[in-house]
Scaffold this active site. Structure first.
Site, PDB file in Angstrom:
ATOM      1  N   GLU A  62      22.016  64.073  -4.292  1.00 33.76           N
ATOM      2  CA  GLU A  62      22.528  65.446  -4.230  1.00 33.76           C
ATOM      3  C   GLU A  62      21.530  66.303  -4.991  1.00 33.76           C
ATOM      4  O   GLU A  62      21.595  66.420  -6.215  1.00 33.76           O
ATOM      5  CB  GLU A  62      23.906  65.542  -4.901  1.00 33.76           C
ATOM      6  CG  GLU A  62      25.004  64.772  -4.198  1.00 33.76           C
ATOM      7  CD  GLU A  62      25.517  65.467  -2.947  1.00 33.76           C
ATOM      8  OE1 GLU A  62      25.060  66.586  -2.631  1.00 33.76           O
ATOM      9  OE2 GLU A  62      26.389  64.889  -2.286  1.00 33.76           O
TER      10      GLU A  62
ATOM     11  N   CYS B  11      23.729  74.577  -7.787  1.00 31.69           N
ATOM     12  CA  CYS B  11      22.915  74.083  -6.668  1.00 31.69           C
ATOM     13  C   CYS B  11      23.182  74.939  -5.439  1.00 31.69           C
ATOM     14  O   CYS B  11      22.318  75.092  -4.575  1.00 31.69           O
ATOM     15  CB  CYS B  11      23.231  72.620  -6.390  1.00 31.69           C
ATOM     16  SG  CYS B  11      24.988  72.299  -6.250  1.00 31.69           S
TER      17      CYS B  11
HETATM   18  P1  NAD Z   1      17.080  67.237 -13.384  1.00 29.19           P
HETATM   19  O1  NAD Z   1      16.525  66.708 -12.116  1.00 29.19           O
HETATM   20  O2  NAD Z   1      16.131  67.694 -14.431  1.00 29.19           O
HETATM   21  O3  NAD Z   1      17.983  66.095 -14.092  1.00 29.19           O
HETATM   22  C1  NAD Z   1      19.115  65.569 -13.451  1.00 29.19           C
HETATM   23  C2  NAD Z   1      19.434  64.201 -14.025  1.00 29.19           C
HETATM   24  O4  NAD Z   1      18.445  63.260 -13.591  1.00 29.19           O
HETATM   25  C3  NAD Z   1      19.430  64.124 -15.556  1.00 29.19           C
HETATM   26  O5  NAD Z   1      20.470  63.284 -15.970  1.00 29.19           O
HETATM   27  C4  NAD Z   1      18.066  63.501 -15.850  1.00 29.19           C
HETATM   28  O6  NAD Z   1      18.017  62.827 -17.079  1.00 29.19           O
HETATM   29  C5  NAD Z   1      17.924  62.536 -14.698  1.00 29.19           C
HETATM   30  N1  NAD Z   1      16.560  62.153 -14.317  1.00 29.19           N
HETATM   31  C6  NAD Z   1      15.467  62.952 -14.234  1.00 29.19           C
HETATM   32  N2  NAD Z   1      14.413  62.239 -13.772  1.00 29.19           N
HETATM   33  C7  NAD Z   1      14.861  60.969 -13.559  1.00 29.19           C
HETATM   34  C8  NAD Z   1      14.246  59.767 -13.068  1.00 29.19           C
HETATM   35  N3  NAD Z   1      12.961  59.717 -12.725  1.00 29.19           N
HETATM   36  N4  NAD Z   1      15.021  58.668 -12.960  1.00 29.19           N
HETATM   37  C9  NAD Z   1      16.340  58.695 -13.291  1.00 29.19           C
HETATM   38  N5  NAD Z   1      16.962  59.797 -13.768  1.00 29.19           N
HETATM   39  C10 NAD Z   1      16.230  60.921 -13.895  1.00 29.19           C
HETATM   40  O7  NAD Z   1      18.108  68.389 -13.000  1.00 29.19           O
HETATM   41  P2  NAD Z   1      18.850  69.446 -13.924  1.00 29.19           P
HETATM   42  O8  NAD Z   1      17.878  70.451 -14.437  1.00 29.19           O
HETATM   43  O9  NAD Z   1      19.729  68.746 -14.911  1.00 29.19           O
HETATM   44  O10 NAD Z   1      19.844  70.151 -12.869  1.00 29.19           O
HETATM   45  C11 NAD Z   1      19.480  71.177 -12.015  1.00 29.19           C
HETATM   46  C12 NAD Z   1      19.103  70.660 -10.647  1.00 29.19           C
HETATM   47  O11 NAD Z   1      20.161  69.870 -10.105  1.00 29.19           O
HETATM   48  C13 NAD Z   1      18.897  71.782  -9.633  1.00 29.19           C
HETATM   49  O12 NAD Z   1      17.810  71.450  -8.819  1.00 29.19           O
HETATM   50  C14 NAD Z   1      20.201  71.789  -8.843  1.00 29.19           C
HETATM   51  O13 NAD Z   1      20.096  72.351  -7.555  1.00 29.19           O
HETATM   52  C15 NAD Z   1      20.491  70.326  -8.796  1.00 29.19           C
HETATM   53  N6  NAD Z   1      21.911  70.076  -8.524  1.00 29.19           N
HETATM   54  C16 NAD Z   1      22.270  69.644  -7.282  1.00 29.19           C
HETATM   55  C17 NAD Z   1      23.606  69.454  -6.977  1.00 29.19           C
HETATM   56  C18 NAD Z   1      24.037  69.003  -5.606  1.00 29.19           C
HETATM   57  O14 NAD Z   1      25.177  68.573  -5.479  1.00 29.19           O
HETATM   58  N7  NAD Z   1      23.205  69.072  -4.591  1.00 29.19           N
HETATM   59  C19 NAD Z   1      24.590  69.686  -7.952  1.00 29.19           C
HETATM   60  C20 NAD Z   1      24.182  70.111  -9.216  1.00 29.19           C
HETATM   61  C21 NAD Z   1      22.836  70.300  -9.484  1.00 29.19           C
END
Ligand code: NAD
Length: 521
Positions: A274, A308
C-alpha cells in the site's frame, strides 16, 4: 503571494512537559506497563511534530528479540489456525470494545505523534472500531465455492485456510488504523501478526499492543498472536527477509515498496503493498462548485496534505478553472492553522523538517516550470513551537502543464491545478502519473460520471463521483494500482490476501475417470 492564514487563529501550543503528561495518562489508561526513557537516551526518540520536542526514548527491539517475536508468532499460529474462526472473532470483538473505551486516549496519542487534528485522530480510531466490527462479521463468512466438476461422481471445491505469520509494516500518517485493518482481518483469518510501526510513532503502537494483549487475556487467546517490534528500516528488513513470515503487508512510500516487494518475492513470500498516491479530481463544467470546493479543500489541505489519498492535483475545465482557483484560495485563507489538539484547528503541523524542505523544494521547481504559487509559507504559531515544529499554509499552484514535479508525491499540502478542454484530455492527465491510488470527478453529467468509472476511465483503485479523493470507508477494498503497489486491504474480499486457497476434488463414485478425457492403462 501569501495567505496570512493564521492571523485569525492564535493558538497556544502545549509545552513538552504537558504533552509528556498527556502521553503517560493515555498509555496508563490503555494498560501499558512499559517504562519510557528520558529524551536523549539509547533507543528511538519519540518526538512530537506539535512542538518539535523529543518526548521520550523508547527501547528498540534487537535483532535477537525480533527473531524471538517471529518464533513466538509461529508457535501461536499452530494453535490459532485450528481455533474456529467465529471463536477467533471473539478476540477481535473484545479488541473493538476496548477501542471504544479508549478512543479518546488513542486519539490523543495520534494527535501528539502524527500531528492530526483531534477530529481526524478520533476518526482514525473510529476506523479501527469499524474494521473490528467488519472482521467479526467476516469470521462467520470465510467461505469458498463449489464448482461444477466435468467428471461424474466428483465434487470440486475451494477451501480457504490460515496463511501463517503476517508481518505488518506501517507508515507514520496512519499510525493506528492501518495496523487495525491488517490485524483485525488477519486474526479472524487465523494468522498471527508481528507489527513494525513507523519509527516516528512508537507511542501509539505501545498503546495498541497493550489493548490487544488485554483483549487476548480477556478471551483466553494465545498471548503471542500479536507481537510488536519497534525500530527503523533495519528491523523492517528483518521481517521482510524472514522466510517464516508468510505475508508482508507494507504501507509507506513507493521508495520503501520498491525495496520490500522484490526482497519478499526473492524468497517466494507474499507481499501486500500500500504505497504512495498522486490523487486528482476532475472538475467538469457542470460541477456543483460549492460541493467541489468543500470536497477539494478537505482532501487537499486536511491532515496537512499527509494522507496517501490527499488530493494533489485538480484538473479543471477551462470554463470553471478561474472561479475554482479563486474559491479554493479564499477557503484556504480562512483555514485555522495551529495546535491540532485545539478543537477549532483544521490544519496541524508537518511531521518533520524533511517534509517542509521537500515542500519548499517542490514549490521552487513548480515556479521554475511556470507555476503560479499561492501559499506554502512557514507559519509561526507561537507558544512553545521551537525550531523543530513546521506549520505551513497549504499551497495552490496553477501549472501550465503536468511537469515532472507534478508526477511526484510530495507529502505536504500542495495542490497543483491543471486545465482541460475535453474529458478525454482530463482522463489522460488523471492517468498520466506513475501512482494509481485515488481519483474523483465532480460533475452532474451522468455520462461523464459513468465514463470516469468505466474501463477507459480512471486507472486508480478508487474512483469517486462528487466526493473528494480521501476519507474512504472500511467496507470497500482499499488500495491502488501501478506504483501504489496493487494491494487491497480493509473491506470487500481483501481477506483473501490473508489466507491460502486450496482446490479440493472429491471422488464419491467407484470409477476413476481422468480429467480432459485422458485414458491411462
Ligand atoms: P516510509 O516509506 O518512509 O516508511 C513506512 C514504513 O516502512 C516505516 O515503518 C519504515 O520504517 C518502513 N521501511 C522503510 N524502508 C524499509 C525497508 N527497506 N524495509 C522494511 N521497512 C522499511 O513512509 P512514511 O513517510 O512513514 O509514510 C508516508 C508514505 O506512506 C507516503 O508515501 C504515503 O502515501 C504512504 N502511505 C500509503 C498508504 C496506502 O494505503 N496506500 C497509507 C498510508 C501512507
Amino acid at each position: 503571494m501569501t495567505l496570512e492564514a493564521t492571523t485569525n487563529h492564535p493558538t497556544t501550543l502545549p509545552s513538552a512537559d504537558e504533552l509528556r503528561d498527556r502521553v503517560r495518562t493515555a498509555l496508563k489508561a490503555a494498560g501499558s506497563a512499559i517504562e519510557l526513557g528520558e529524551p536523549g537516551g539509547h533507543g528511538l526518540q519519540a518526538s512530537t511534530p506539535l512542538t518539535g520536542d523529543v518526548l521520550f526514548t523508547v527501547t528498540e527491539t534487537t535483532v535477537g528479540e525480533t527473531d524471538s517475536a517471529i518464533a513466538d508468532a509461529v508457535q501461536s499460529f499452530a494453535a490459532w489456525r485450528v481455533t474456529p474462526a467465529p471463536v477467533r472473532g471473539a478476540l477481535v470483538a473484545r479488541l473493538g470494545e476496548l477501542l471504544v473505551e479508549h478512543k479518546a486516549d488513542l486519539g490523543t496519542l495520534v494527535t501528539i505523534e502524527a500531528g492530526k487534528i483531534t477530529s481526524e485522530a478520533l476518526g482514525e480510531v473510529q476506523e479501527m472500531i469499524d474494521i473490528c466490527q467488519f472482521a467479526v462479521g467476516l469470521s462467520r463468512q470465510l467461505y469458498g465455492r463449489t464448482i461444477a466438476s466435468e467428471r461424474p461422481g466428483h465434487r470440486l471445491m475451494e477451501t480457504w485456510h490460515p496463511l501463517g505469520v503476517v508481518g505488518v509494516i506501517t507508515a507514520f500518517n496512519f499510525p493506528v488504523a492501518v495496523w487495525a485493518w491488517n490485524t483485525a482481518v488477519a486474526l479472524v483469518c487465523g494468522d498471527t501478526v508481528v507489527w513494525k510501526p513507523s519509527e516516528l510513532t512508537p507511542l501509539t503502537a505501545i498503546a495498541c499492543q497493550a489493548l490487544i494483549e488485554r483483549a487476548a487475556v480477556d478471551v483466553g487467546a494465545p498471548p503471542n498472536v500479536c507481537r510488536l517490534i519497534q525500530g527503523g528500516r533495519e528491523i523492517g528488513e528483518q521481517l521482510v527477509d524472514d522466510p517464516r513470515v508468510a505475508l508482508v503487508s507494507a504501507t509507506g512510500s513507493v521508495r520503501m515498496g520498491r525495496q520490500v516487494g522484490p526482497r519478499v518475492a526473492q524468497r517466494f513470500g507474499k507481499s501486500l503493498l500500500e504505497l504512495g498516491g498522486n490523487n486528482a479530481a476532475i472538475v467538469a463544467p457542470s460541477a456543483d462548485l460549492d460541493l467541489a470546493v468543500r470536497g477539494i479543500v478537505f482532501s487537499a489541505a486536511g491532515t496537512a496534505g499527509q494522507r496517501c489519498t490527499t488530493m494533489r492535483r485538480v484538473i479543471a475545465h477551462s470554463s470553471v478553472v478561474d472561479t475554482l482557483v479563486e474559491r479554493i484560495t479564499l477557503a484556504y485563507r480562512s483555514l485555522p492553522i495551529g495546535d491540532p489538539s485545539t478543537e477549532s484547528t483544521l490544519v496541524g503541523p508537518l511531521i518533520h523538517e524533511r517534509s517542509y524542505r521537500d515542500m519548499v523544494g517542490a514549490l521552487e521547481t513548480a515556479r521554475a516550470d511556470g507555476g503560479e504559487v499561492v501559499g506554502g509559507e512557514r507559519v509561526d504559531v507561537g507558544g512553545d513551537a521551537g525550531e523543530g515544529a513546521f506549520y505551513v499554509t497549504p499551497a495552490v499552484v496553477r501549472m501550465p502543464s503536468q511537469t515532472a514535479v507534478v508526477h511526484d508525491e510530495t507529502f505536504a499540502p500542495i495542490l497543483y491545478v491543471l486545465t482541460y478542454d475535453t474529458l478525454d484530455e482530463a482522463i489522460e492527465l488523471n492517468n498520466a502519473v506513475p501512482q494509481g491510488l485515488s481519483s474523483a470527478i465532480f460533475t452532474t453529467d451522468m455520462r461523464e460520471a459513468e465514463r470516469f468509472m468505466a474501463a477507459d476511465g480512471s486507472d486508480c483503485g478508487i474512483a469517486n463521483v462528487n466526493i473528494g479523493t480521501s476519507g474512504a470507508e472500511i467496507g470497500g477494498a482499499f488500495g491502488g494500482e501501478k506504483q501504489t503497489g496493487g494491494g487491497r486491504e480493509s473491506g470487500s474480499d481483501s481477506w483473501k490476501s490473508y489466507m491460502r486457497r486450496a482446490t479440493n476434488t472429491v471422488n464419491y463414485s467407484s470409477e476413476l475417470p481422468l480429467a480432459q478425457g485422458v485414458h491411462f492403462g
